[in-house]
Design a protein around this motif. Structure first.
Motif, PDB file in Angstrom:
ATOM      1  N   LYS A  56     -47.942 -71.179 -20.364  1.00 41.25           N
ATOM      2  CA  LYS A  56     -47.650 -72.634 -19.949  1.00 41.25           C
ATOM      3  C   LYS A  56     -48.824 -73.409 -20.623  1.00 41.25           C
ATOM      4  CE  LYS A  56     -44.972 -71.867 -15.679  1.00 41.25           C
ATOM      5  NZ  LYS A  56     -44.874 -71.987 -14.271  1.00 41.25           N
ATOM      6  N   GLY A  57     -49.968 -73.061 -20.409  1.00 35.94           N
ATOM      7  CA  GLY A  57     -51.112 -73.901 -21.049  1.00 35.94           C
ATOM      8  C   GLY A  57     -51.275 -73.480 -22.512  1.00 35.94           C
ATOM      9  N   GLY A  58     -50.607 -72.972 -23.231  1.00 38.10           N
ATOM     10  CA  GLY A  58     -50.715 -72.845 -24.580  1.00 38.10           C
ATOM     11  C   GLY A  58     -51.759 -71.795 -24.895  1.00 38.10           C
ATOM     12  N   TRP A  59     -52.362 -71.241 -24.046  1.00 37.53           N
ATOM     13  CA  TRP A  59     -53.753 -70.359 -24.198  1.00 37.53           C
ATOM     14  C   TRP A  59     -53.460 -68.961 -24.944  1.00 37.53           C
ATOM     15  CZ3 TRP A  59     -57.726 -73.332 -24.265  1.00 37.53           C
ATOM     16  CH2 TRP A  59     -57.783 -74.291 -23.687  1.00 37.53           C
ATOM     17  N   ILE A  60     -52.298 -68.508 -24.938  1.00 37.40           N
ATOM     18  CA  ILE A  60     -51.953 -66.983 -25.579  1.00 37.40           C
ATOM     19  C   ILE A  60     -51.541 -67.304 -26.931  1.00 37.40           C
ATOM     20  CG2 ILE A  60     -50.298 -65.248 -25.486  1.00 37.40           C
ATOM     21  CD1 ILE A  60     -49.905 -65.708 -22.436  1.00 37.40           C
ATOM     22  N   GLY A  61     -52.072 -66.569 -27.882  1.00 43.45           N
ATOM     23  CA  GLY A  61     -51.914 -66.571 -29.454  1.00 43.45           C
ATOM     24  C   GLY A  61     -52.723 -67.702 -29.738  1.00 43.45           C
ATOM     25  N   LEU A  62     -53.940 -67.937 -29.602  1.00 39.32           N
ATOM     26  CA  LEU A  62     -54.960 -69.061 -30.273  1.00 39.32           C
ATOM     27  C   LEU A  62     -55.046 -68.697 -31.808  1.00 39.32           C
ATOM     28  CD1 LEU A  62     -57.456 -69.642 -27.443  1.00 39.32           C
ATOM     29  CD2 LEU A  62     -55.346 -70.869 -27.875  1.00 39.32           C
ATOM     30  N   GLY A  63     -55.138 -67.308 -32.065  1.00 44.82           N
ATOM     31  CA  GLY A  63     -55.395 -66.960 -33.371  1.00 44.82           C
ATOM     32  C   GLY A  63     -54.451 -66.700 -34.340  1.00 44.82           C
ATOM     33  N   TRP A  64     -53.203 -67.155 -33.891  1.00 45.87           N
ATOM     34  CA  TRP A  64     -52.114 -66.937 -34.590  1.00 45.87           C
ATOM     35  C   TRP A  64     -51.825 -67.898 -35.869  1.00 45.87           C
ATOM     36  CZ3 TRP A  64     -47.900 -65.840 -30.242  1.00 45.87           C
ATOM     37  CH2 TRP A  64     -48.191 -64.728 -29.466  1.00 45.87           C
ATOM     38  N   GLY A  65     -52.390 -68.901 -35.606  1.00 47.14           N
ATOM     39  CA  GLY A  65     -52.212 -69.841 -36.679  1.00 47.14           C
ATOM     40  C   GLY A  65     -51.253 -71.136 -36.177  1.00 47.14           C
ATOM     41  N   PRO A  66     -50.502 -71.633 -37.200  1.00 46.62           N
ATOM     42  CA  PRO A  66     -49.563 -72.914 -36.715  1.00 46.62           C
ATOM     43  C   PRO A  66     -49.010 -72.643 -35.202  1.00 46.62           C
ATOM     44  CG  PRO A  66     -49.565 -72.373 -39.050  1.00 46.62           C
ATOM     45  CD  PRO A  66     -50.137 -71.262 -38.444  1.00 46.62           C
ATOM     46  N   THR A  67     -48.524 -73.627 -34.598  1.00 46.26           N
ATOM     47  CA  THR A  67     -48.279 -73.591 -33.025  1.00 46.26           C
ATOM     48  C   THR A  67     -46.449 -73.374 -33.068  1.00 46.26           C
ATOM     49  OG1 THR A  67     -48.040 -75.858 -32.878  1.00 46.26           O
ATOM     50  CG2 THR A  67     -50.240 -74.919 -32.448  1.00 46.26           C
ATOM     51  N   SER A  68     -46.096 -72.568 -34.055  1.00 45.58           N
ATOM     52  CA  SER A  68     -44.645 -72.394 -34.007  1.00 45.58           C
ATOM     53  C   SER A  68     -44.057 -71.534 -32.748  1.00 45.58           C
ATOM     54  CB  SER A  68     -44.261 -71.670 -35.411  1.00 45.58           C
ATOM     55  OG  SER A  68     -44.989 -72.106 -36.461  1.00 45.58           O
ATOM     56  N   TYR A  69     -44.899 -70.784 -32.326  1.00 48.90           N
ATOM     57  CA  TYR A  69     -44.148 -70.098 -31.184  1.00 48.90           C
ATOM     58  C   TYR A  69     -44.667 -70.566 -29.590  1.00 48.90           C
ATOM     59  CZ  TYR A  69     -43.507 -67.330 -35.330  1.00 48.90           C
ATOM     60  OH  TYR A  69     -43.299 -66.844 -36.420  1.00 48.90           O
ATOM     61  N   GLY A  70     -45.490 -71.798 -29.575  1.00 50.15           N
ATOM     62  CA  GLY A  70     -45.655 -72.295 -28.154  1.00 50.15           C
ATOM     63  C   GLY A  70     -47.148 -72.183 -27.777  1.00 50.15           C
ATOM     64  N   ASN A  71     -47.753 -71.577 -28.996  1.00 43.91           N
ATOM     65  CA  ASN A  71     -49.244 -71.473 -28.846  1.00 43.91           C
ATOM     66  C   ASN A  71     -50.160 -72.529 -29.344  1.00 43.91           C
ATOM     67  OD1 ASN A  71     -48.117 -70.313 -31.693  1.00 43.91           O
ATOM     68  ND2 ASN A  71     -50.367 -70.146 -32.015  1.00 43.91           N
ATOM     69  N   ARG A  72     -51.145 -72.695 -28.726  1.00 44.53           N
ATOM     70  CA  ARG A  72     -52.260 -73.636 -29.506  1.00 44.53           C
ATOM     71  C   ARG A  72     -52.924 -72.969 -30.637  1.00 44.53           C
ATOM     72  NH1 ARG A  72     -55.473 -76.610 -25.117  1.00 44.53           N
ATOM     73  NH2 ARG A  72     -54.517 -76.502 -23.072  1.00 44.53           N
ATOM     74  N   GLU A  73     -53.208 -74.005 -31.782  1.00 41.60           N
ATOM     75  CA  GLU A  73     -53.833 -73.454 -32.733  1.00 41.60           C
ATOM     76  C   GLU A  73     -55.548 -73.494 -32.603  1.00 41.60           C
ATOM     77  OE1 GLU A  73     -53.629 -73.733 -37.764  1.00 41.60           O
ATOM     78  OE2 GLU A  73     -52.561 -75.035 -36.414  1.00 41.60           O
ATOM     79  N   ALA A  74     -56.230 -72.632 -32.712  1.00 43.07           N
ATOM     80  CA  ALA A  74     -57.667 -72.717 -32.788  1.00 43.07           C
ATOM     81  C   ALA A  74     -58.469 -72.100 -33.966  1.00 43.07           C
ATOM     82  CB  ALA A  74     -58.031 -72.056 -31.560  1.00 43.07           C
ATOM     83  N   THR A  75     -59.548 -72.580 -34.137  1.00 47.27           N
ATOM     84  CA  THR A  75     -60.380 -71.922 -35.225  1.00 47.27           C
ATOM     85  C   THR A  75     -60.751 -70.589 -34.859  1.00 47.27           C
ATOM     86  OG1 THR A  75     -62.371 -72.839 -34.507  1.00 47.27           O
ATOM     87  CG2 THR A  75     -61.053 -74.111 -36.383  1.00 47.27           C
ATOM     88  N   LEU A  76     -61.537 -69.826 -35.652  1.00 52.32           N
ATOM     89  CA  LEU A  76     -62.220 -68.493 -35.221  1.00 52.32           C
ATOM     90  C   LEU A  76     -63.320 -68.843 -34.112  1.00 52.32           C
ATOM     91  CD1 LEU A  76     -62.604 -65.437 -35.241  1.00 52.32           C
ATOM     92  CD2 LEU A  76     -64.187 -66.139 -37.470  1.00 52.32           C
ATOM     93  N   THR A  77     -64.051 -69.921 -34.345  1.00 48.22           N
ATOM     94  CA  THR A  77     -65.187 -70.088 -33.458  1.00 48.22           C
ATOM     95  C   THR A  77     -64.660 -70.729 -31.971  1.00 48.22           C
ATOM     96  OG1 THR A  77     -65.441 -72.352 -34.400  1.00 48.22           O
ATOM     97  CG2 THR A  77     -67.004 -70.598 -34.999  1.00 48.22           C
ATOM     98  N   GLN A  78     -63.372 -71.468 -32.094  1.00 50.72           N
ATOM     99  CA  GLN A  78     -62.934 -71.779 -30.832  1.00 50.72           C
ATOM    100  C   GLN A  78     -62.136 -70.530 -30.112  1.00 50.72           C
ATOM    101  OE1 GLN A  78     -60.348 -74.718 -32.654  1.00 50.72           O
ATOM    102  NE2 GLN A  78     -61.719 -76.363 -32.391  1.00 50.72           N
TER     103      GLN A  78
END
Length: 411
Positions: A56-78
Motif C-alpha cells: 500500500k505504501g509503494g515500498w515493494i519493487g523500488l528497483g523495478w523502474g517506472p511505477t507501472s505496477y504500483g511501486n515507487r521508483e527509486a535510484t540505486l542509492t535510494q
C-alpha cells in the motif's frame, strides 16, 4: 562509484524512516525484530499482512523502474537507503522477497509483457508470495543436473519431480520451477523456466524439513502431474538455463546489502555480549571482533562497486552490472564463511552457557533458541545453500581466471 549519499538520498531516508515509524505500530509492533533467518516460522499471519502494508505504501519493487505496477521508483542509492532504514527499524523478515527481488527482475529482463502485467502488480501489492524450485536431491549446487520433467499436454505442461531446500514453500502461492522439457536432454540443454501455482491439491505436496534450529524454513516439494500454462514459460521453451542463470545474478543484487545490514546488527549484538560477559577483555577476542567489522566493511564496498557496474547494472539496478561473471561467486564466498565465523565468535564470547538449552527441553518437544544459539546453528549452512563454496571457487577459476575446467563425468 561514489559510496556517499546525496541530499535527495537523505530526503528519501527521512521519508522512509518516518513511514516505518508510523506503520510499525499496533499489530505490527509485535513483529519488530521477528522472522529473520532461522525464525521464518514466527508470526506468519501478521507478517503476511505487513507485506500488504508495504504494498500500500509503494515500498515493494523500488528497483523495478517506472511505477507501472504500483511501486515507487527509486535510484540505486535510494534502494540502499531503504534497505538500511528497514533493517535499523527492526522491521520483520520479508515474506515477499523472493517474488520482489528474484522473480520480478527476471520477468523484467526475460518475461513477456503479458507475464509482467499478470504477475508484477500482485507482487507489488504484497498479495502474491513466491518460492524457488531449483535444487533437487541430486541437483543442488550442480543445478544443470535437474531431473524434474515438464511434458507438454494440450494448452500447458504436466510437471513431475521433486525439489528440495525450498524456502517459504508452505506460504507461497506460486513457484518458479526449472524443469526439463526436452526428452533426452542433458546438462543445461532442454530446460525451461515455468511459473507454477502451488494450490493444486494432490498434484503439489510440501513436506517441511526439520533443521538443527528445530524449525523448518526449508521444505521438500513434490510435483505429481502439476499443471502450468504454456503462457507461463519465461523466455520460451528450452531457454530455461539462460533465465535461471540471469535470476541468480539478481539474487546477488541490492538484497546483498540488505543481508549485510542484518549482519551488522548481529555483529553489534556479539559486541554487546562480549562486553557483558567480560570476554572483550581478551585481546584475541577483541582482534577477532575488529577483523569481523573490517571484513564486513569490505563486503559492503565490494557490493556497492558491483552494483554500480560502471552504470550498466541489470533491470532496476539489480544485476551484477559490468563486474563480470565472477562477482556473484566472490560475494557468496565472502559472506558465507564470514557469517559462520561470526556464529562461532558469538558462542565463544558467551562461554559455556551458550550450549545450555531451556530447562524443560526434551528430545520430543520443540525448543526455543536465543539469538546467539540460532545464529551459530543456522550459519552452519551458509557455505552450502545458494551454491556451495566449492562450486563458487570453480566458477571463479574457470570463468574468471581461465583455468582448465574440472573433469566431469557424462550427464
Amino acid at each position: 562509484m561514489d559510496f556517499g549519499f546525496g541530499p535527495e538520498d537523505e530526503e528519501f531516508r527521512a521519508e522512509a524512516r518516518a513511514w516505518l515509524a508510523e506503520h510499525l505500530t499496533g499489530e505490527f509492533a509485535a513483529v519488530v525484530g521477528r522472522g529473520g533467518p532461522g525464525s521464518e516460522h514466527e508470526d506468519g499471519a501478521v507478517r503476511r499482512a505487513w507485506e500488504r502494508e508495504l504494498g500500500k505504501g509503494g515500498w515493494i519493487g523500488l528497483g523495478w523502474g517506472p511505477t507501472s505496477y504500483g511501486n515507487r521508483e527509486a535510484t540505486l542509492t535510494q534502494q540502499v537507503v531503504w534497505a538500511e532504514e528497514y533493517a535499523r527499524a527492526g522491521a520483520p523478515g520479508r515474506y515477499g522477497h523472493i517474488g520482489e527481488n528474484l522473480l520480478a527482475p527476471t520477468l523484467l529482463a526475460y518475461g513477456s509483457r503479458e507475464q509482467r502485467d499478470e504477475f508484477l502488480p500482485a507482487i507489488a501489492r504484497g498479495e502474491a508470495l513466491w518460492c524457488q524450485g531449483y535444487s533437487e536431491p541430486g541437483a543442488g549446487s550442480d543445478l544443470a543436473g535437474v531431473r524434474t520433467r515438464a511434458v507438454r499436454d494440450g494448452p500447458g505442461y504436466r510437471i513431475s519431480g521433486q525439489k528440495i531446500w525450498t524456502s517459504l514453500a508452505r506460504e507461497a502461492d506460486w513457484c518458479f520451477v526449472l524443469a526439463r522439457t526436452e526428452e533426452g536432454s542433458r546438462g543445461h540443454h532442454g530446460l525451461s523456466f515455468l511459473l507454477v501455482p502451488m494450490d493444486q491439491p494432490g498434484r503439489v505436496e510440501v513436506r517441511p524439513i526439520r533443521q538443527l534450529t528445530g524449525t523448518s524454513e526449508f521444505n521438500e516439494v513434490f510435483f505429481d502431474g502439476a499443471r502450468a500454462r504454456a503462457a507461463h514459460v519465461v523466455g520460451g521453451a528450452g531457454d530455461g538455463w539462460r533465465v535461471a542463470m540471469g535470476l541468480l545474478g539478481f539474487e546477488r543484487g541490492v538484497s546483498t546489502l540488505v543481508q549485510q545490514i542484518g549482519f551488522a546488527e548481529e555483529l553489534a549484538g556479539v559486541v554487546r555480549e562480549a562486553v557483558g560477559s567480560g570476554a572483550a577483555g581478551d585481546p584475541v577476542v577483541r582482534e577477532r571482533i575488529v577483523r569481523q567489522w573490517a571484513e564486513l566493511r569490505v563486503m559492503r564496498w565490494n557490493a556497492l562497486r558491483t552494483l554500480g557496474g560502471g552504470g550498466r547494472a541489470g533491470p532496476g539496478g539489480a544485476g551484477a552490472g559490468s563486474a563480470g561473471a565472477g562477482a556473484p561467486s566472490v560475494a557468496k564466498l565472502l559472506w558465507g564463511r564470514w557469517h559462520q565465523r561470526l556464529g562461532e565468535l558469538a558462542m565463544e564470547v558467551r562461554g559455556a552457557g551458550a550450549a545450555v538449552g531451556p530447562r524443560d527441553w526434551s528430545p520430543d518437544a520443540p525448543y526455543e533458541l536465543d539469538a546467539v544459539q540460532r545464529l551459530f546453528l543456522f550459519s552452519r549452512a551458509d557455505t552450502i545453500y545458494g551454491g556451495s563454496d566449492e562450486v563458487q571457487r570453480n566458477i571463479i577459476a574457470e570463468r574468471v581466471l581461465g583455468l582448465p575446467r574440472e573433469a566431469r563425468g557424462p550427464r
